[in-house]
Scaffold this active site. Structure first.
Site, mmCIF file in Angstrom:
data_model
loop_
_atom_site.group_PDB
_atom_site.id
_atom_site.type_symbol
_atom_site.label_atom_id
_atom_site.label_comp_id
_atom_site.label_asym_id
_atom_site.label_seq_id
_atom_site.Cartn_x
_atom_site.Cartn_y
_atom_site.Cartn_z
ATOM 1 N N HIS A 65 41.883 -27.443 1.241
ATOM 2 C CA HIS A 65 43.109 -27.123 1.985
ATOM 3 C C HIS A 65 43.290 -28.052 3.177
ATOM 4 C CE1 HIS A 65 44.387 -22.948 0.402
ATOM 5 N NE2 HIS A 65 43.587 -23.505 -0.482
ATOM 6 N N VAL A 69 46.559 -31.249 3.472
ATOM 7 C CA VAL A 69 47.553 -31.125 4.544
ATOM 8 C C VAL A 69 47.120 -32.049 5.686
ATOM 9 C CG1 VAL A 69 48.709 -29.569 6.148
ATOM 10 C CG2 VAL A 69 48.004 -28.725 3.897
ATOM 11 N N GLY A 71 45.660 -34.767 5.572
ATOM 12 C CA GLY A 71 44.448 -35.512 5.277
ATOM 13 C C GLY A 71 43.204 -34.811 5.788
ATOM 14 N N ASP A 73 41.062 -34.226 8.167
ATOM 15 C CA ASP A 73 40.910 -34.459 9.607
ATOM 16 C C ASP A 73 40.547 -33.188 10.371
ATOM 17 O OD1 ASP A 73 43.265 -33.023 9.467
ATOM 18 O OD2 ASP A 73 44.410 -34.373 10.763
ATOM 19 N N SER A 75 42.075 -30.522 10.659
ATOM 20 C CA SER A 75 43.215 -29.845 11.305
ATOM 21 C C SER A 75 43.285 -28.375 10.902
ATOM 22 C CB SER A 75 44.528 -30.562 10.975
ATOM 23 O OG SER A 75 44.705 -30.685 9.575
ATOM 24 N N HIS A 191 36.676 -23.769 -9.320
ATOM 25 C CA HIS A 191 36.980 -22.340 -9.491
ATOM 26 C C HIS A 191 35.858 -21.613 -10.221
ATOM 27 C CE1 HIS A 191 41.651 -22.671 -8.948
ATOM 28 N NE2 HIS A 191 40.978 -22.784 -7.813
ATOM 29 N N THR A 192 34.867 -22.349 -10.662
ATOM 30 C CA THR A 192 33.709 -21.723 -11.291
ATOM 31 C C THR A 192 32.945 -20.844 -10.305
ATOM 32 O OG1 THR A 192 31.759 -22.153 -12.676
ATOM 33 C CG2 THR A 192 32.114 -23.655 -10.857
ATOM 34 N N ASP A 243 35.592 -17.061 -12.257
ATOM 35 C CA ASP A 243 34.760 -17.263 -13.449
ATOM 36 C C ASP A 243 34.052 -15.943 -13.751
ATOM 37 O OD1 ASP A 243 32.790 -17.807 -15.298
ATOM 38 O OD2 ASP A 243 31.893 -19.474 -14.195
ATOM 39 N N ASP A 251 28.824 -24.514 -12.530
ATOM 40 C CA ASP A 251 28.557 -25.044 -13.873
ATOM 41 C C ASP A 251 29.880 -25.327 -14.577
ATOM 42 O OD1 ASP A 251 29.526 -22.518 -14.530
ATOM 43 O OD2 ASP A 251 27.552 -21.693 -15.016
#
Length: 323
Positions: A65, A69, A71, A73, A75, A191-192, A243, A251
Site C-alpha cells: 500500500h 501511493v 512510491g 517512501d 508515507s 495472499h497465501t 488461503d 507457499d
C-alpha cells in the site's frame, strides 16, 4: 513524425532517470553508516511475529500500500490525517505499524545508526523478514530510500487494486508502476498468508446477480463454507483467511486454490478464469520454485517504485511524523 520523435526523447529520459534512481539503491547501502542494520531490524520483527502471526500479512500489505501511493517512501506511516485514513487503508492492521516503529527504535538505539536509516528502508527489510519467517524465499533487499514528507487521504483514491478488479484493470494499475502481468500474479501470491473481512467479498456469495446469487467462478462447496463463516449480518470485524488450506505458510497453495475455484476475491479468481493469465497460475501452482523466483523479482521491482534517493525527502526520526 515530430510527435513520435519528441515521444522517444521523453521515453528515453524516463528510462535513464529510472535507471539512475535504481542505481542509487544498493543492498550494501548502509555498509559504513549502519553495517548491522539487517540484524537490528530482524530481531524486533521476529519478536513481534512470535507474539502474533498477523504481523506477517500486516507488514506485507503495508509495504504494498505504501509503494503504490507516492512510491516506497513510508508515507503510509505518517500520522493522521494521512493515507491510512482512506477507506482502502482503514483495514491495515496496527501490528504492521507497530512493528516498523519498534524496528526504528531498535535501529536508533545504536549510536552508529541513529537518524541514518529511513523508515522506508526499515519497512522494506521488515517485509523480506516476514516473508522468510512464514517459509517464503529469502532475498537481498535494495536500500537507500528516503522518507517522503507528504501523505494525503486523496492520494490513495484510485491508486490501489480493488477486490472486484478484472485482469485488464489489474494489468493497467500494475503497469503504471513498471510491473508486468507476471509480476502482478506473483505479488498476488502474497495472499497465501493474507486475510480479508467478509464485506470485501460478500457480493460473490450472496448477491452476484439476480439469477445467480453465487459467483459461478467460485467453488460451490467453498462458497457455502464462506457463507457459514460470513452470515449476512456478520460483525464487520470478522476476517477470513485468503488461503483456506495453509494460511500460515508462504507457499504456492494460493495458486492451487485458484485452480479449484477457491480464490476469495474476484481479483484473485480472475487470474485463473481469464485464459490470458491462466498459464502463469498453472506454472506457479505446479512448481513452487518458479513462483518463489518470480516473487523475488516482482517484490524487488515493487521496492523501486517512486523511490526518493540522494537529497530528496528526509530520514525521519519518528516514522509517524515528519522532522
Amino acid at each position: 513524425m515530430k510527435y513520435q520523435g519528441s515521444f522517444s526523447i521523453v521515453a528515453l529520459f524516463l528510462i535513464l532517470f529510472s535507471s539512475s534512481v535504481f542505481a542509487q539503491l544498493q543492498t550494501n547501502f548502509y555498509r559504513k553508516s549502519c553495517p548491522n542494520v539487517e540484524t537490528i531490524v530482524r530481531n524486533p520483527v521476529r519478536q513481534k511475529f512470535q507474539q502474533t502471526f498477523v504481523t506477517a500479512p500486516a507488514i506485507l500489505r503495508l509495504f504494498f500500500h505504501d509503494c503504490f501511493v507516492r512510491g516506497c517512501d513510508a508515507s503510509i506511516l505518517l500520522a493522521s490525517p494521512s493515507e491510512k485514513d482512506h477507506p482502502d487503508d482503514k483495514s491495515l492492521a496496527g501490528d504492521g505499524f507497530d512493528t516498523v516503529a519498534k524496528a526504528k527504535q531498535a535501529v536508533d538505539r545504536d549510536p552508529n545508526c541513529r537518524n541514518k536509516v529511513s523508515c522506508a528502508d526499515i519497512l522494506a527489510l521488515a517485509t523480506r523478514d516476514v516473508v522468510v519467517l512464514t517459509g517464503g524465499p529469502n532475498y537481498p533487499v535494495e536500500l537507500g530510500r528516503r522518507d517522503g514528507r507528504l501523505s494525503t487521504i486523496a492520494s490513495v483514491q484510485h491508486s490501489l487494486p480493488q477486490p472486484s478488479f478484472k485482469l485488464d484493470q489489474l494489468n493497467t494499475m500494475f503497469a503504471r508502476h513498471g510491473l508486468s502481468q507476471t509480476d502482478m500474479i506473483a505479488l498476488s501470491g502474497a495472499h497465501t498468508i493474507g486475510f480479508a473481512h467478509c464485506g470485501r467479498f460478500s457480493k460473490r456469495i450472496y448477491n452476484f446477480s439476480p439469477k445467480r446469487p453465487i459467483d459461478p467462478t467460485l467453488n460451490t462447496q467453498y462458497a457455502l463454507q464462506l457463507r457459514q463463516m460470513c452470515p449476512i449480518r456478520v460483525d464487520p470485524r470478522i476476517a477470513i483467511n485468503m488461503d483456506p488450506t495453509s494460511p500460515n505458510t508462504f507457499d504456492n497453495a494460493y495458486f492451487k486454490n485458484l485452480q479449484k475455484g477457491m480464490g476469495l476475491f474476484t481479483s484473485d479468481q480472475v487470474l485463473f478464469s481469464d485464459q490470458r493469465s491462466r498459464s502463469t497460475v498453472n506454472s506457479f501452482a505446479s512448481n513452487e520454485a518458479t513462483f518463489r523466483q518470480a516473487f523475488i523479482l516482482a517484490i524487488t521491482k515493487l521496492g523501486r517504485v517512486g523511490v526518493k534517493t540522494g537529497n530528496a525527502g528526509e530520514i525521519r526520526r519518528d516514522c509517524s511524523r515528519v522532522n
